[in-house]
Write an enzyme that holds these catalytic residues in place. Structure first.
Site, short mmCIF file in Angstrom:
data_model
loop_
_atom_site.label_atom_id
_atom_site.label_comp_id
_atom_site.label_asym_id
_atom_site.label_seq_id
_atom_site.Cartn_x
_atom_site.Cartn_y
_atom_site.Cartn_z
N ASP A 13 1.66 2.15 0.33
CA ASP A 13 2.04 2.01 -1.08
C ASP A 13 0.74 2.19 -1.86
O ASP A 13 -0.16 1.35 -1.78
CB ASP A 13 2.64 0.62 -1.28
CG ASP A 13 3.00 0.34 -2.73
OD1 ASP A 13 2.55 1.08 -3.63
OD2 ASP A 13 3.74 -0.64 -2.97
N ASP A 55 6.81 3.26 -1.26
CA ASP A 55 5.96 3.58 -0.11
C ASP A 55 5.95 5.07 0.19
O ASP A 55 7.01 5.67 0.43
CB ASP A 55 6.43 2.77 1.09
CG ASP A 55 6.15 1.29 0.89
OD1 ASP A 55 5.05 0.85 1.28
OD2 ASP A 55 7.00 0.61 0.30
N TYR A 92 1.89 1.38 -11.31
CA TYR A 92 1.74 0.00 -10.91
C TYR A 92 1.21 -0.11 -9.47
O TYR A 92 1.69 0.57 -8.57
CB TYR A 92 3.07 -0.76 -11.02
CG TYR A 92 2.81 -2.23 -11.02
CD1 TYR A 92 2.21 -2.83 -12.12
CD2 TYR A 92 3.05 -2.99 -9.89
CE1 TYR A 92 1.89 -4.18 -12.11
CE2 TYR A 92 2.74 -4.34 -9.87
CZ TYR A 92 2.15 -4.93 -10.98
OH TYR A 92 1.82 -6.25 -10.95
N GLN A 96 -2.53 0.00 -3.91
CA GLN A 96 -2.12 -1.33 -3.40
C GLN A 96 -2.43 -1.57 -1.92
O GLN A 96 -3.00 -2.59 -1.56
CB GLN A 96 -0.60 -1.51 -3.62
CG GLN A 96 -0.04 -2.80 -3.02
CD GLN A 96 1.47 -2.92 -3.21
OE1 GLN A 96 1.93 -3.10 -4.32
NE2 GLN A 96 2.22 -2.82 -2.12
N ASN A 106 -10.74 5.01 11.95
CA ASN A 106 -9.36 4.69 12.29
C ASN A 106 -8.70 4.03 11.08
O ASN A 106 -9.23 3.08 10.53
CB ASN A 106 -9.33 3.75 13.49
CG ASN A 106 -7.94 3.66 14.11
OD1 ASN A 106 -6.94 3.62 13.41
ND2 ASN A 106 -7.89 3.64 15.44
N ASP A 133 11.58 -0.32 2.77
CA ASP A 133 10.89 -0.90 1.61
C ASP A 133 11.37 -2.33 1.41
O ASP A 133 12.54 -2.63 1.66
CB ASP A 133 11.13 -0.06 0.35
CG ASP A 133 10.22 -0.52 -0.80
OD1 ASP A 133 9.12 -1.04 -0.52
OD2 ASP A 133 10.61 -0.35 -1.98
N TYR A 230 -1.75 -12.17 -0.34
CA TYR A 230 -0.61 -11.31 -0.66
C TYR A 230 -1.01 -10.09 -1.50
O TYR A 230 -1.66 -10.22 -2.53
CB TYR A 230 0.46 -12.11 -1.40
CG TYR A 230 1.68 -11.28 -1.66
CD1 TYR A 230 2.46 -10.84 -0.60
CD2 TYR A 230 2.02 -10.89 -2.95
CE1 TYR A 230 3.56 -10.04 -0.82
CE2 TYR A 230 3.13 -10.10 -3.18
CZ TYR A 230 3.89 -9.67 -2.11
OH TYR A 230 4.97 -8.87 -2.33
N LYS A 233 4.41 -5.98 0.53
CA LYS A 233 5.02 -6.22 1.83
C LYS A 233 4.67 -5.07 2.79
O LYS A 233 4.20 -4.02 2.37
CB LYS A 233 6.53 -6.38 1.66
CG LYS A 233 7.13 -7.32 2.66
CD LYS A 233 6.46 -8.69 2.67
CE LYS A 233 6.74 -9.45 3.96
NZ LYS A 233 6.12 -10.78 3.95
N ASP A 234 4.95 -5.29 4.07
CA ASP A 234 4.52 -4.34 5.10
C ASP A 234 5.27 -3.01 4.98
O ASP A 234 4.69 -1.95 5.17
CB ASP A 234 4.74 -4.93 6.49
CG ASP A 234 4.33 -6.38 6.54
OD1 ASP A 234 3.33 -6.72 5.89
OD2 ASP A 234 5.01 -7.18 7.20
N SER A 244 19.69 13.14 25.65
CA SER A 244 19.21 13.60 26.97
C SER A 244 18.26 12.62 27.64
O SER A 244 17.10 12.93 27.88
CB SER A 244 18.51 14.95 26.84
OG SER A 244 19.35 15.87 26.19
P1 13P Z 1 6.04 -3.79 -2.26
O1 13P Z 1 5.58 -4.46 -1.01
O2 13P Z 1 7.12 -2.80 -2.00
O3 13P Z 1 4.90 -3.23 -3.03
O4 13P Z 1 6.76 -4.89 -3.16
C1 13P Z 1 6.00 -5.94 -3.63
C2 13P Z 1 6.80 -7.00 -4.31
O5 13P Z 1 6.34 -8.10 -4.41
C3 13P Z 1 8.10 -6.70 -4.84
O6 13P Z 1 8.73 -7.84 -5.42
P1 13P Z 2 23.29 13.56 25.78
O1 13P Z 2 23.39 13.02 27.15
O2 13P Z 2 23.19 15.05 25.74
O3 13P Z 2 22.23 12.89 24.99
O4 13P Z 2 24.73 13.26 25.03
C1 13P Z 2 25.17 12.00 24.77
C2 13P Z 2 26.41 12.06 23.92
O5 13P Z 2 27.47 12.38 24.36
C3 13P Z 2 26.29 11.70 22.49
O6 13P Z 2 27.47 11.10 21.98
MG MG Z 3 4.35 -1.89 -4.36
MG MG Z 4 7.07 -1.12 -0.82
#
Ligand code: 13P
Ligand code: 13P
Ligand code: MG
Ligand code: MG
Length: 367
Positions: A13, A55, A92, A96, A106, A133, A230, A233-234, A244
């Site tokens: 976000d 997000d 807004y 965030q 990373n 979300d 805070y 949210k995640d 298959s």
């Molecule tokens: P988000 O985690 O989607 O940014 O939402 C934050 C929030 O507090 C909404 O009420």
């Molecule tokens: P597969 O074995 O090809 O994934 O098929 C499963 C199936 O019949 C889906 O409803």
């Molecule tokens: Mg947000």
């Molecule tokens: Mg969000």
């Protein structure tokens, strides 16, 4: 020799409108431009950009394997560029989820959610990508359990010899930074002891027992823990391989016909039901809720994304959505009371601590 491809699903976000509503089209455009350049330079095979509420989600395919610094830097730089655009529009919560703005190899641990998997692309490779979300990271626990361990959801576990040996679940303790693997069906009850507490234990990945092939992966980053307080949210993401030897697309979607209660609504401090919706409805308004989940279906073709198909854009989920609205109405009546509001232990990571600090000295001993 065939090479493994890697799918990286990375979300953050980095600003929205109005309030925590939805991602602005200019941010989507900016992200596409950044990723197109990387595709032109052959860093990416393909990409897809979308959003669930506020997000921004980047779906990337490449041959660099998981946790690759170049790929993570690309995602990080893309989010930084989009943050600039968001700041320029005074959106807004611009930036965030970017807890740190200095990249060090990373993107994990910097705020964004990351789900990645590497595999040899099969003769036909269906993939279902889930976005959310107003939802906590552990929200996928119930759904993954049903998809990969509950034969009432996935009859393939019984009748398809390729699924019959079951699946193993890697569970992360996100508070104490530990992980453990449970092999199902044998260890099903042990698994449930832990994943029934999704604020601490989150399923990170699922593999097939017969050959350890990766089947599903989620993002388990908890924003409040990363930020030390805070921020938002995640709103985590998940990818599931299908057909298959993996669950059929319909088996993967089936558990979402139940609007489970999860943490993540309003100010990240409320239990709310999950509504499975199409992309066009993936932006919570009422009480910043109900939580939303979107499912996008792709076929991979040499790492290229054929799709998406907006899988919850189906009247078969209308009843679940209606039930979700009823549950939302019901739980809302609790106002500031539990179990609508989260228990105090979880509120420690939200907006409550300052009230506690303020009143600390007014509490008197009862002895
Ligand atoms: P988000 O985690 O989607 O940014 O939402 C934050 C929030 O507090 C909404 O009420
Ligand atoms: P597969 O074995 O090809 O994934 O098929 C499963 C199936 O019949 C889906 O409803
Ligand atoms: Mg947000
Ligand atoms: Mg969000």
């Amino acid at each position: 020799m065939a090479e493994k491809i890697t799918i990286s699903l990375i979300k953050a976000d980095i600003g929205s409108y109005p309030g925590h509503g939805r991602v602005h089209p200019d941010l989507i455009k900016t992200a596409k431009e950044c990723l197109q350049r990387a595709k032109d330079e052959n860093l990416l095979i393909d990409f897809f950009v979308t959003n669930c509420g506020d997000d921004l989600c980047l779906l990337l395919s490449h041959k660099k394997f998981i946790e690759n610094p170049e790929i993570h830097k690309l995602a990080f730089d893309t989010f930084m560029k989009c943050t600039e655009v968001a700041k320029g529009m005074k959106l807004y919560g611009a930036g965030q989820d970017l807890i740190s703005t200095a990249f060090s190899g990373n993107i994990r641990g910097m705020g964004p959610g990351v789900a990645e998997m590497s595999f040899f692309e099969r003769e036909s490779e269906p993939l279902v990508v889930f976005l959310s979300d107003k939802a906590e990271a552990g929200m996928w626990n119930l759904y993954l359990f049903k998809i990969f361990a509950d034969p009432f959801t996935t009859p393939g576990l019984i009748i398809d010899p390729k699924l019959h040996d079951g699946f193993s679940f890697e569970v992360h303790d996100v508070i104490e930074h530990k992980k453990i693997i449970f092999k199902c069906p044998n260890e099903m009850y042990d698994l449930l002891v832990f994943i029934g507490a999704p604020s601490k234990y989150c399923i990170k990945s699922v593999v097939r027992n017969s050959d350890n092939e990766i089947a599903a992966v989620t993002s388990v980053e908890k924003l409040s823990l990363t930020a030390g307080g805070y921020r938002g949210k995640d709103d985590s993401v998940m990818m599931v391989r299908s057909q298959s030897g993996f669950p059929a697309v319909g088996e993967i979607l089936e558990p979402f016909a139940f609007p489970a209660l999860i943490a993540g609504g309003m100010r990240g401090s409320h239990h709310v039901p999950v509504m499975a919706v199409s992309l066009k409805d993936a932006h919570p308004t009422r009480f910043d809720s109900p939580a939303r989940v979107v499912a996008l279906g792709f076929q991979l073709n040499g790492g290229n994304f054929i799709g998406p198909i907006d899988l919850f854009d189906d009247p078969a989920f209308d009843l679940a959505r209606q039930k979700c609205n009823e549950v939302m109405d019901y739980i809302r009546k609790h106002g500031p009371f539990e179990p609508h509001r989260l228990p105090l232990s979880e509120m420690e990571y939200t907006t409550l601590p300052y009230v506690m600090r303020k009143l600390k000295n007014r509490f008197q001993s009862l002895k």
